[in-house]
Design an enzyme around this catalytic site. Structure first.
Site, short mmCIF file in Angstrom:
data_model
loop_
_atom_site.label_atom_id
_atom_site.label_comp_id
_atom_site.label_asym_id
_atom_site.label_seq_id
_atom_site.Cartn_x
_atom_site.Cartn_y
_atom_site.Cartn_z
N SER A 122 -2.37 2.01 -7.35
CA SER A 122 -3.50 2.51 -6.45
C SER A 122 -3.85 3.79 -7.26
O SER A 122 -3.48 4.26 -8.38
CB SER A 122 -2.52 3.16 -5.49
OG SER A 122 -3.18 3.99 -4.62
N TYR A 169 3.43 7.04 0.32
CA TYR A 169 2.61 6.06 -0.40
C TYR A 169 2.28 6.71 -1.61
O TYR A 169 2.47 5.80 -2.85
CB TYR A 169 1.27 5.94 0.23
CG TYR A 169 0.45 4.89 -0.06
CD1 TYR A 169 0.64 3.45 -0.10
CD2 TYR A 169 -0.79 5.08 -1.02
CE1 TYR A 169 -0.13 2.40 -0.06
CE2 TYR A 169 -1.59 4.02 -1.37
CZ TYR A 169 -1.30 2.86 -1.16
OH TYR A 169 -2.15 1.78 -1.65
P1 NAP Z 1 -3.12 -5.33 3.41
O1 NAP Z 1 -4.52 -6.16 3.93
O2 NAP Z 1 -2.47 -4.58 4.47
O3 NAP Z 1 -2.22 -6.29 2.80
C1 NAP Z 1 -0.83 -5.97 2.53
C2 NAP Z 1 -0.06 -7.11 2.33
O4 NAP Z 1 1.26 -6.80 2.33
C3 NAP Z 1 -0.03 -8.06 3.75
O5 NAP Z 1 0.03 -9.48 3.19
C4 NAP Z 1 1.27 -7.80 4.17
O6 NAP Z 1 1.60 -8.56 5.03
C5 NAP Z 1 1.92 -7.44 3.03
N1 NAP Z 1 3.35 -6.67 3.47
C6 NAP Z 1 3.38 -5.68 4.00
N2 NAP Z 1 4.77 -5.27 4.03
C7 NAP Z 1 5.51 -6.50 4.02
C8 NAP Z 1 6.70 -6.76 4.05
N3 NAP Z 1 7.76 -5.96 4.68
N4 NAP Z 1 7.17 -7.83 3.65
C9 NAP Z 1 6.29 -9.03 3.15
N5 NAP Z 1 4.99 -8.49 3.00
C10 NAP Z 1 4.60 -7.56 3.53
O7 NAP Z 1 -3.65 -4.59 2.39
P2 NAP Z 1 -4.06 -4.76 0.91
O8 NAP Z 1 -5.24 -3.70 0.69
O9 NAP Z 1 -4.65 -5.97 0.73
O10 NAP Z 1 -2.85 -4.27 0.05
C11 NAP Z 1 -2.42 -4.77 -0.99
C12 NAP Z 1 -1.89 -4.04 -1.86
O11 NAP Z 1 -3.17 -3.26 -2.51
C13 NAP Z 1 -1.05 -2.83 -1.32
O12 NAP Z 1 0.13 -2.54 -2.24
C14 NAP Z 1 -1.63 -1.83 -1.26
O13 NAP Z 1 -1.08 -0.59 -1.52
C15 NAP Z 1 -2.70 -2.04 -2.52
N6 NAP Z 1 -3.72 -0.95 -2.50
C16 NAP Z 1 -4.88 -1.45 -1.66
C17 NAP Z 1 -6.00 -0.68 -1.68
C18 NAP Z 1 -7.11 -0.63 -0.76
O14 NAP Z 1 -8.03 -0.01 -1.02
N7 NAP Z 1 -7.14 -1.71 0.06
C19 NAP Z 1 -6.09 0.36 -3.00
C20 NAP Z 1 -5.06 0.53 -3.65
C21 NAP Z 1 -4.08 -0.28 -3.62
P3 NAP Z 1 1.48 -8.69 6.53
O15 NAP Z 1 0.19 -9.21 6.64
O16 NAP Z 1 2.53 -9.50 7.15
O17 NAP Z 1 1.65 -7.19 7.07
#
Ligand code: NAP
Length: 251
Positions: free
Chosen positions: A143, A156
């Site tokens: 991140s 986080y």
């Molecule tokens: P998201 O749409 O909220 O996706 C998160 C994913 O993680 C979902 O598939 C979720 O499954 C899964 N997850 C969460 N808790 C879990 C658990 N206990 N067991 C299994 N799966 C779990 O958000 P995203 O933005 O795509 O995030 C993906 C990654 O990118 C994360 O690590 C986030 O921190 C990182 N990130 C995102 C951004 C951004 O701007 N979006 C920026 C930097 C880093 P469910 O659908 O079942 O909850």
């Protein structure tokens, strides 16, 4: 040149691949030739359809990564169905927002356990499977808060700064054994994770105003970096944290 980035014959495990960044990464890896195991707690049918449309095999592994308990089964089910593991993308992650003065132990533990502890122990288990095939690729989803402090997201920031450190430690230990460990640091992307930020007009304007590319990232913007770090094209890269951020860190 195409073969440098080809993932033909490879098996990729992607956590949290039902939506958002994980889904886009899973589909990009499949389009580059990899079979995909999607690990998560919600159904990943949509991802499965896209992987199969790319002509690749798909396996859904139902697992809640809030604890390390399902990890041996994730490796066993993937190996039984797809033959082994070559690529692991530690993408599953959560975020909790509160002022540091009010931050609860529950919000601390939930985020650290999912984002950091499970990523480490899944890497450990997957690395053992990779070594049986002569090596592999691990890509951690870090991140901007692997570099910066952020605000109101104590656990986080700790988890993503920890994940960056862990990426370097694992690279040091496993580079000589044929496993590349690197990370992608996404900037601000349009997913569930940033819904609250985008809903807050002030914060949203502030963030957008600092992104040189002039727009939020779209999940498919990460596909190229993921394929690169999963392919032979990055064989001499170890311990890198690669920003894909529309220029955010350059400001
Ligand atoms: P998201 O749409 O909220 O996706 C998160 C994913 O993680 C979902 O598939 C979720 O499954 C899964 N997850 C969460 N808790 C879990 C658990 N206990 N067991 C299994 N799966 C779990 O958000 P995203 O933005 O795509 O995030 C993906 C990654 O990118 C994360 O690590 C986030 O921190 C990182 N990130 C995102 C951004 C951004 O701007 N979006 C920026 C930097 C880093 P469910 O659908 O079942 O909850």
């Amino acid at each position: 040149m195409e073969s440098l980035f080809s993932l033909a014959g490879k098996v990729a495990v992607v956590t949290g691949a039902n939506t958002g960044l994980g889904q886009a990464i899973a589909v990009a890896l499949a389009r580059a030739g990899a079979d995909v195991a999607a690990v998560g707690r919600s159904p990943s049918d949509e991802t499965g359809r896209a992987v199969e449309a790319a002509g690749r095999r798909f396996l859904a592994v139902s697992a809640d990564l809030a604890t390390t308990e399902p990890i041996p089964r994730i490796v066993a089910e993937t190996t039984a169905a797809l033959g082994g593991i070559d690529i692991l993308v530690n993408n599953a992650g959560i975020i909790r927002r509160a002022d540091a003065l009010d931050f609860t132990e529950a919000d601390w533990d939930a985020v650290i356990d999912t984002n950091l502890k499970s990523a480490f122990f899944l890497s450990q288990a997957a690395a053992k499977a990779m070594l049986q095939r002569g090596g592999g690729k691990i890509v951690n989803i870090a991140s901007m808060l692997s570099f910066q402090g952020g605000i109101r997201v104590a656990s986080y920031t700790a988890s993503k700064s920890g994940l960056a450190g862990l990426t370097k430690l694992l690279a040091n230990e496993w580079a000589g054994r044929g496993i590349n460990v690197n990370a992608i640091a996404p900037g601000y992307f349009e997913t569930n994770n940033t819904e609250a930020l985008r809903a807050d007009e002030g914060r949203s304007r502030e963030i957008l105003g600092r992104i040189p590319a002039g727009r939020w990232g779209r999940p498919e913007d990460l596909g190229g970096a993921a394929v690169f770090l999963a392919s032979a094209a990055s064989d001499y890269m170890h311990g890198a944290i690669v920003p894909v951020d529309g220029g955010w860190l350059a400001r």
